[in-house]
Scaffold this motif. Sequence first.
Motif, PDB file in Angstrom:
ATOM      1  N   LEU A 118       1.032  -1.009  -0.160  1.00 25.42           N
ATOM      2  CA  LEU A 118       0.358  -0.001   0.270  1.00 25.42           C
ATOM      3  C   LEU A 118       0.530   1.339   0.108  1.00 25.42           C
ATOM      4  N   LEU A 119       1.801   1.130   0.611  1.00 27.92           N
ATOM      5  CA  LEU A 119       2.940   2.146   0.708  1.00 27.92           C
ATOM      6  C   LEU A 119       3.553   2.796  -0.316  1.00 27.92           C
ATOM      7  N   ARG A 120       3.672   1.233  -1.054  1.00 26.51           N
ATOM      8  CA  ARG A 120       4.337   1.644  -2.445  1.00 26.51           C
ATOM      9  C   ARG A 120       4.072   2.032  -3.811  1.00 26.51           C
ATOM     10  N   ARG A 121       2.134   1.831  -3.812  1.00 30.84           N
ATOM     11  CA  ARG A 121       1.478   2.228  -3.828  1.00 30.84           C
ATOM     12  C   ARG A 121       1.254   3.333  -4.487  1.00 30.84           C
ATOM     13  N   ALA A 122       0.963   4.005  -3.046  1.00 31.71           N
ATOM     14  CA  ALA A 122       0.121   5.548  -2.819  1.00 31.71           C
ATOM     15  C   ALA A 122       2.673   6.356  -2.772  1.00 31.71           C
ATOM     16  N   VAL A 123       3.061   6.055  -2.500  1.00 30.57           N
ATOM     17  CA  VAL A 123       4.072   6.389  -3.926  1.00 30.57           C
ATOM     18  C   VAL A 123       3.791   6.850  -5.426  1.00 30.57           C
ATOM     19  N   LYS A 124       4.208   5.435  -5.310  1.00 30.52           N
ATOM     20  CA  LYS A 124       4.028   5.612  -7.121  1.00 30.52           C
ATOM     21  C   LYS A 124       2.831   6.690  -8.096  1.00 30.52           C
ATOM     22  N   HIS A 125       1.478   6.403  -7.100  1.00 31.81           N
ATOM     23  CA  HIS A 125       0.112   7.688  -7.032  1.00 31.81           C
ATOM     24  C   HIS A 125       1.023   9.263  -7.047  1.00 31.81           C
ATOM     25  N   LEU A 126       1.874   9.003  -5.791  1.00 33.48           N
ATOM     26  CA  LEU A 126       2.172  10.622  -5.812  1.00 33.48           C
ATOM     27  C   LEU A 126       3.418  11.315  -6.996  1.00 33.48           C
ATOM     28  N   ARG A 127       4.272  10.215  -7.305  1.00 36.21           N
ATOM     29  CA  ARG A 127       4.861  10.786  -7.580  1.00 36.21           C
ATOM     30  C   ARG A 127       4.720  10.398  -9.557  1.00 36.21           C
ATOM     31  N   ASP A 128       3.548   9.496  -9.659  1.00 39.55           N
ATOM     32  CA  ASP A 128       2.723  10.546 -11.053  1.00 39.55           C
ATOM     33  C   ASP A 128       2.231  11.607 -10.390  1.00 39.55           C
ATOM     34  N   ALA A 129       1.262  11.827  -9.860  1.00 38.36           N
ATOM     35  CA  ALA A 129       0.976  13.334  -9.604  1.00 38.36           C
ATOM     36  C   ALA A 129       1.509  14.590  -9.935  1.00 38.36           C
ATOM     37  N   GLN A 130       3.317  14.106  -9.451  1.00 35.38           N
ATOM     38  CA  GLN A 130       4.486  14.772  -9.409  1.00 35.38           C
ATOM     39  C   GLN A 130       4.817  14.798 -11.151  1.00 35.38           C
ATOM     40  N   GLU A 131       4.707  14.109 -11.830  1.00 35.85           N
ATOM     41  CA  GLU A 131       4.546  14.039 -12.812  1.00 35.85           C
ATOM     42  C   GLU A 131       4.028  14.896 -13.875  1.00 35.85           C
ATOM     43  N   THR A 132       2.728  14.698 -13.583  1.00 33.27           N
ATOM     44  CA  THR A 132       1.829  14.420 -14.402  1.00 33.27           C
ATOM     45  C   THR A 132       2.023  16.834 -14.043  1.00 33.27           C
ATOM     46  N   ILE A 133       1.669  17.166 -12.789  1.00 34.51           N
ATOM     47  CA  ILE A 133       1.984  18.604 -12.409  1.00 34.51           C
ATOM     48  C   ILE A 133       3.635  18.929 -13.047  1.00 34.51           C
ATOM     49  N   ARG A 134       4.378  18.580 -13.466  1.00 34.64           N
ATOM     50  CA  ARG A 134       5.706  19.032 -14.503  1.00 34.64           C
ATOM     51  C   ARG A 134       5.443  18.836 -15.449  1.00 34.64           C
ATOM     52  N   LEU A 135       4.323  17.821 -16.345  1.00 39.76           N
ATOM     53  CA  LEU A 135       4.364  17.761 -17.539  1.00 39.76           C
ATOM     54  C   LEU A 135       2.961  18.814 -18.380  1.00 39.76           C
ATOM     55  N   ASN A 136       2.484  19.808 -17.232  1.00 42.87           N
ATOM     56  CA  ASN A 136       1.753  20.263 -17.180  1.00 42.87           C
ATOM     57  C   ASN A 136      -0.219  19.927 -18.237  1.00 42.87           C
ATOM     58  N   VAL A 137       0.036  18.906 -17.443  1.00 37.13           N
ATOM     59  CA  VAL A 137      -1.214  17.612 -18.520  1.00 37.13           C
ATOM     60  C   VAL A 137      -2.605  18.915 -18.127  1.00 37.13           C
ATOM     61  N   GLY A 138      -3.031  19.189 -16.749  1.00 36.64           N
ATOM     62  CA  GLY A 138      -3.898  19.817 -16.410  1.00 36.64           C
ATOM     63  C   GLY A 138      -4.453  18.869 -15.142  1.00 36.64           C
ATOM     64  N   ILE A 139      -5.549  19.816 -13.769  1.00 36.74           N
ATOM     65  CA  ILE A 139      -5.484  19.233 -13.170  1.00 36.74           C
ATOM     66  C   ILE A 139      -6.565  17.957 -12.700  1.00 36.74           C
ATOM     67  N   ASP A 140      -7.187  17.675 -13.365  1.00 35.43           N
ATOM     68  CA  ASP A 140      -8.237  16.701 -13.509  1.00 35.43           C
ATOM     69  C   ASP A 140      -6.756  15.430 -13.100  1.00 35.43           C
ATOM     70  N   PHE A 141      -6.207  15.484 -14.344  1.00 33.37           N
ATOM     71  CA  PHE A 141      -5.356  13.998 -14.176  1.00 33.37           C
ATOM     72  C   PHE A 141      -4.501  13.851 -13.069  1.00 33.37           C
ATOM     73  N   VAL A 142      -4.343  15.492 -12.344  1.00 30.25           N
ATOM     74  CA  VAL A 142      -3.425  15.513 -11.126  1.00 30.25           C
ATOM     75  C   VAL A 142      -4.602  14.819 -10.207  1.00 30.25           C
ATOM     76  N   SER A 143      -5.615  15.212  -9.994  1.00 31.10           N
ATOM     77  CA  SER A 143      -6.477  14.829  -9.356  1.00 31.10           C
ATOM     78  C   SER A 143      -6.259  13.082  -8.926  1.00 31.10           C
ATOM     79  N   ILE A 144      -6.580  12.846  -9.764  1.00 31.86           N
ATOM     80  CA  ILE A 144      -6.707  10.926 -10.139  1.00 31.86           C
ATOM     81  C   ILE A 144      -5.359  10.941  -9.833  1.00 31.86           C
ATOM     82  N   ASP A 145      -4.587  10.832 -10.043  1.00 27.97           N
ATOM     83  CA  ASP A 145      -2.888  10.317  -8.941  1.00 27.97           C
ATOM     84  C   ASP A 145      -3.041  10.219  -7.794  1.00 27.97           C
TER      85      ASP A 145
END
Length: 78
Positions: free
Chosen positions: A19-46
């Motif tokens: 569960l911790l590994r998966r949470a960290v992966k989601h947070l890293r994915d959110a970080q990458e989504t922010i970096r790519l400036n894809v959109g807040i909707d996609f960040v919220s999914i992560d």
Amino acid sequence: MAAIDFEMNFVRDEREADLLRRAVKHLRDAQETIRLNVGIDFVSIDLRGALECLSELTGESVGEDVLNEIFSKFCVGK
């Protein structure tokens, strides 16, 4: 980004470590989504994915695997 030590005392078993590994992966994915400036909707999914993992870890919610394990041991009928 620093590595996370999953051997810490607060991790009781492999399920919690997962569960911790998966949470960290989601947070890293959110970080990458922010970096790519894809959109807040996609960040919220992560972020929602990370929150679900952490909620399951703290016992605020129960994952489907836990429910399946519980109901596999009991005969639930009318």
